[in-house]
Motif scaffolding. Structure first.
Motif, mmCIF file in Angstrom:
data_model
loop_
_atom_site.group_PDB
_atom_site.id
_atom_site.type_symbol
_atom_site.label_atom_id
_atom_site.label_comp_id
_atom_site.label_asym_id
_atom_site.label_seq_id
_atom_site.Cartn_x
_atom_site.Cartn_y
_atom_site.Cartn_z
ATOM 1 N N SER A 87 1.046 1.080 54.282
ATOM 2 C CA SER A 87 0.091 0.674 53.254
ATOM 3 C C SER A 87 0.816 0.311 51.962
ATOM 4 C CB SER A 87 -0.912 1.807 52.992
ATOM 5 O OG SER A 87 -1.825 1.441 51.979
ATOM 6 N N LYS A 91 0.986 -3.481 50.176
ATOM 7 C CA LYS A 91 0.548 -3.685 48.790
ATOM 8 C C LYS A 91 1.643 -4.336 47.958
ATOM 9 C CE LYS A 91 -2.651 0.254 48.648
ATOM 10 N NZ LYS A 91 -2.833 1.638 48.137
ATOM 11 N N THR A 118 -10.319 3.620 59.165
ATOM 12 C CA THR A 118 -10.708 3.394 57.768
ATOM 13 C C THR A 118 -9.576 2.746 56.961
ATOM 14 O OG1 THR A 118 -9.969 5.633 57.165
ATOM 15 C CG2 THR A 118 -12.289 5.363 57.799
ATOM 16 N N LYS A 120 -7.131 0.285 55.141
ATOM 17 C CA LYS A 120 -7.335 -0.990 54.450
ATOM 18 C C LYS A 120 -6.703 -2.145 55.216
ATOM 19 C CE LYS A 120 -6.489 -3.345 50.058
ATOM 20 N NZ LYS A 120 -5.929 -3.222 48.677
ATOM 21 N N TYR A 121 -5.569 -1.878 55.851
ATOM 22 C CA TYR A 121 -4.853 -2.927 56.570
ATOM 23 C C TYR A 121 -5.011 -2.765 58.088
ATOM 24 C CZ TYR A 121 -2.832 -3.403 51.951
ATOM 25 O OH TYR A 121 -2.674 -3.568 50.584
ATOM 26 N N LYS A 122 -6.205 -2.340 58.482
ATOM 27 C CA LYS A 122 -6.483 -2.096 59.895
ATOM 28 C C LYS A 122 -6.151 -3.304 60.766
ATOM 29 C CE LYS A 122 -10.261 -0.810 63.036
ATOM 30 N NZ LYS A 122 -11.711 -0.481 63.128
#
Length: 244
Positions: A87, A91, A118, A120-122
């Motif tokens: 993650s 970013k 859940t 963000k970068y699934k």
């Protein structure tokens, strides 16, 4: 039953000096009856062609480069910290890089599954599940780098396999992997996801370091072959027979 087995055995074989020291410490075993015989790497794990790499990336990651983890999904493998590190990488790097996690769901993986769902970068995380060895070798051979954040291993076979495939290795310090890879890997503190992220960013930004790791890895990987392991094991068998 392990303490009893170790006490009864005339000789003991383990796969690294790291494991040997662990046996000595945990079970107060005589070090003179423990032999270290390293694992080998199967011939199927080898460098692949540009066309093969392109095809694998098209199949799994829409043609994008990817980091890979190989192994079971369970707490000791430290995959939650890998996700947190990835993650941070996404970013800061604003990269199309993917993360491929190749392995079966083992045990106590509920928190990991919840975090993935859940995340963000699934869409940038690919869970392959169990793969046949031939497919796994190709998937490893096409990777940008192996990230292996396990907290504890006796040897760490994927590290040796990656080196043999000309894939650079990022892995945990102060474990058997440091013994296996020597100076042919970049190491991070496995409990510190920020450190893992820093090393992922380093290998992404610095092509010189990446090439150096690949070159050193090919040399280091030559230490691990099953012919040598078999010869060493035969010597241990002979010593066992000769022990009063």
């Amino acid at each position: 039953n392990t303490p009893g087995f170790l006490k009864k055995a005339k000789r003991i074989v383990t796969v690294s000096e790291f494991s040997k020291e662990d046996i000595i410490k945990q079970y107060k075993t005589d070090p003179n009856k423990i032999d270290t015989i390293y694992n080998g790497v199967k011939d199927i794990f080898k460098p692949i062609s540009f066309d093969q790499r392109t095809a694998i990336k098209e199949q799994y990651t829409q043609g994008n480069e990817y980091f890979i983890y190989i192994g079971a999904i369970q707490p000791r493998k430290n995959l939650i910290n890998l996700l947190k590190a990835f993650s941070i990488f996404k970013k800061r790097m604003q990269s199309s890089m993917k993360l491929v996690i190749a392995g079966r769901l083992a045990w106590k993986n509920e928190e990991f599954i919840r975090l993935v769902n859940t995340f963000k970068y699934k869409s940038d995380v690919i869970l392959t599940g169990y793969l046949p060895e031939k497919e796994l070798a190709l998937l490893l051979g096409a990777a940008y780098a192996l990230v292996y954040p396990s907290l504890f291993e006796g040897f760490g076979v994927p590290v040796a396999e990656a080196m043999n495939c000309e894939v650079p290795v990022l892995t945990s310090e102060k474990t058997s992997m440091q013994e296996v890879a020597g100076d042919a890997a970049t190491y991070f503190a496995p409990h510190d996801h920020s450190d893992i992220a820093d090393k992922m960013m380093l290998i992404y930004r610095d092509e010189v370091i990446r090439k150096q790791l690949i070159e050193k890895g090919l040399v280091q990987a030559k230490r691990y072959n099953w012919e040598k392991s078999a010869e060493d094991f035969w010597e241990t068998i002979l010593k066992t027979v000769q022990t009063p």
